[in-house]
Scaffold this motif. Structure first.
Motif: not given
Length: 457
Positions: A346-355, A363-375
């Protein structure tokens, strides 16, 4: 998407650009191998692994060097006291060479258990004595050294920029400096070569132009980093405790000899705190990975715990915090496994993680992005693919995880079948009663839709 990193030397975020197109050269100060590494030490190497993985994820080729300090690190940063290797030898019953070999191996095993990528080069101080002597000789020719009864010292006052990394108040240090410095000309002068004590033989000592002895702690890193990475390379890493002394002195030596500040970026990982105090081996109150495993925690749980805090913030270590990390990581493993085969990222999520990640390894922000995707309502196959791509940086081996296989008694399996039938018939009271029976037999159950998983308590 540009990568920004915090440079301790400039005290600000800077856009990272390698000195040599797509190749990044990193030197990381390694362990003094007189004892086990504690988990506070290991947090620094987890930060450096995050940096390395992020650079690779951004398409860079990374050349990574870690040194092994197996001589020259005295108990006091003020060049006083015994060599830590000599002390460790006395405690262990091993000679200094055996001690260094033993704890080098255990350190490398710790890195492997934490899934930390190995460096391209390991370099030992004792293997590079000629390079260190040559470096000191060059400083001597340029009139940056003087001799005392116990060794050859660097004259820090001859370098106008001395202490810039740590923003040392040199003028303020002058008051009382004679008392603090002892025989040294000034408080911030430091040993380049220490002489062996008279009438005794050290386990580790070498001939030199100045007499038999051993190198100072700081000279080894200047000499070895220059040998393998050049006089000016991309990034030098270490713990925050290295800023005021060790890294300050590395820079001083290299500026005096080679005319550079050694590295374009200086980056430092911050401490893990235990009971409101810095963890240190010398205090005698430290935890190892073995101790965590004895308490039932996989090393990757500790990796995940550390990823939850920004590398430039001190984090407090508690068993409750580690337990919470274990719960979150297990949940992530279980969900990812249940998503089946990966599909399209999913490109938009990956772009957000990379940002997030390219903003100084947030990394705490990136992990929060991951958990939003998970849910989210994203397709499971897309979640799986996106998470696996990011795991190249997380380093949690998500794709390798499998549910624990339990040897479940037939009685428990029969109870689970009866409970499933009761649930399908909407006989909730009966289902709850059977759950209690299963719990009394030492098992938990987890319902996800019509599927029930049997778990150990």
């Amino acid at each position: 998407m540009e990568l920004r990193l915090f440079d301790t030397y400039e005290r600000k975020l800077r856009v990272f650009s390698p000195l040599d197109e797509r190749k990044v050269k990193i030197y990381a100060c390694g362990p003094t191998v007189y004892d086990h590494a504690h988990i506070g030490n290991l947090r620094t190497y987890l930060f450096e692994d995050l940096l390395k993985r992020t650079l690779i994820w951004n398409g860079y080729d990374v050349e990574h060097v870690i040194n092994i300090t197996d001589v020259g690190h005295l108990v006091s940063d003020g060049d006083e006291g015994e060599d830590k290797m000599e002390i460790g030898s006395k405690k262990s019953g091993m000679n200094a060479w055996e001690l260094a070999d033993f704890y080098t191996k255990t350190f490398k095993q710790d890195l492997e258990r934490l899934n930390i990528l190995s460096p391209d080069i390991w370099c030992k101080a004792t293997d590079h004595i000629p390079e260190q002597i040559a470096f000191i000789e060059d400083l001597e020719k340029k009139d940056f050294t003087y001799r005392l009864e116990d060794g050859i010292y660097f004259d820090s006052r001859k370098l106008k920029s001395y202490g810039y990394l740590a923003r040392l108040d040199i003028e303020g240090l002058k008051e009382g400096a004679r008392v603090e410095a002892g025989d040294r000309r000034f408080l911030t002068d430091f040993a380049l070569w220490k002489f062996s004590p008279e009438h005794s033989t050290r386990q580790m000592e070498w001939d030199s132009p100045w007499g038999k002895g051993f190198p100072g702690w700081h000279i080894e890193c200047s000499a070895m980093s220059a040998k393998f990475l050049g006089d000016f390379f991309d990034i030098h890493c270490g713990g925050e405790d290295h800023i005021p002394v060790h890294h300050t002195n590395e820079i001083a030596q290299t500026e005096a000899s080679r005319g550079t500040r050694l590295a374009n970026f200086w980056m430092h990982g911050y401490f893990l705190r235990l009971d409101e105090a810095k963890m240190s081996k010398s205090s005698g109150t430290f935890l190892t990975l073995d101790a965590l495993e004895d308490k039932g925690f996989d090393p990757l749980v500790y990796r995940y715990f550390c990823l939850g805090g920004h590398y430039r913030t001190q984090i407090s270590f508690t068993q409750d915090g580690l337990q919470a990390a274990q719960t979150s990581l297990n949940r992530l493993y279980e969900l990812a496994f249940g998503w089946g085969e990966p599909g399209k990222i999913h490109g938009p999520t990956l772009d957000s993680i990379r940002s997030d990640l390219n903003d100084d390894l947030a990394m705490p922000k990136a992990l929060a992005t991951i958990w939003r995707m998970v849910k989210s309502n994203l397709e499971p196959s897309a979640k799986k693919a996106t998470l696996l791509e990011f795991d190249k940086v997380l380093g949690l081996n998500i794709d390798q995880w499998r549910p624990q296989k339990l040897d479940v008694p037939d009685k428990v399996r029969d109870l689970v079948k009866r409970r499933t039938q009761a649930r399908r018939a909407k006989h909730w009271a009966e289902a709850d009663a059977i759950r209690q029976e299963i719990s009394a037999l030492g098992y938990n159950i987890k319902d996800e839709g019509d599927e029930t998983t049997i778990l150990p308590q």
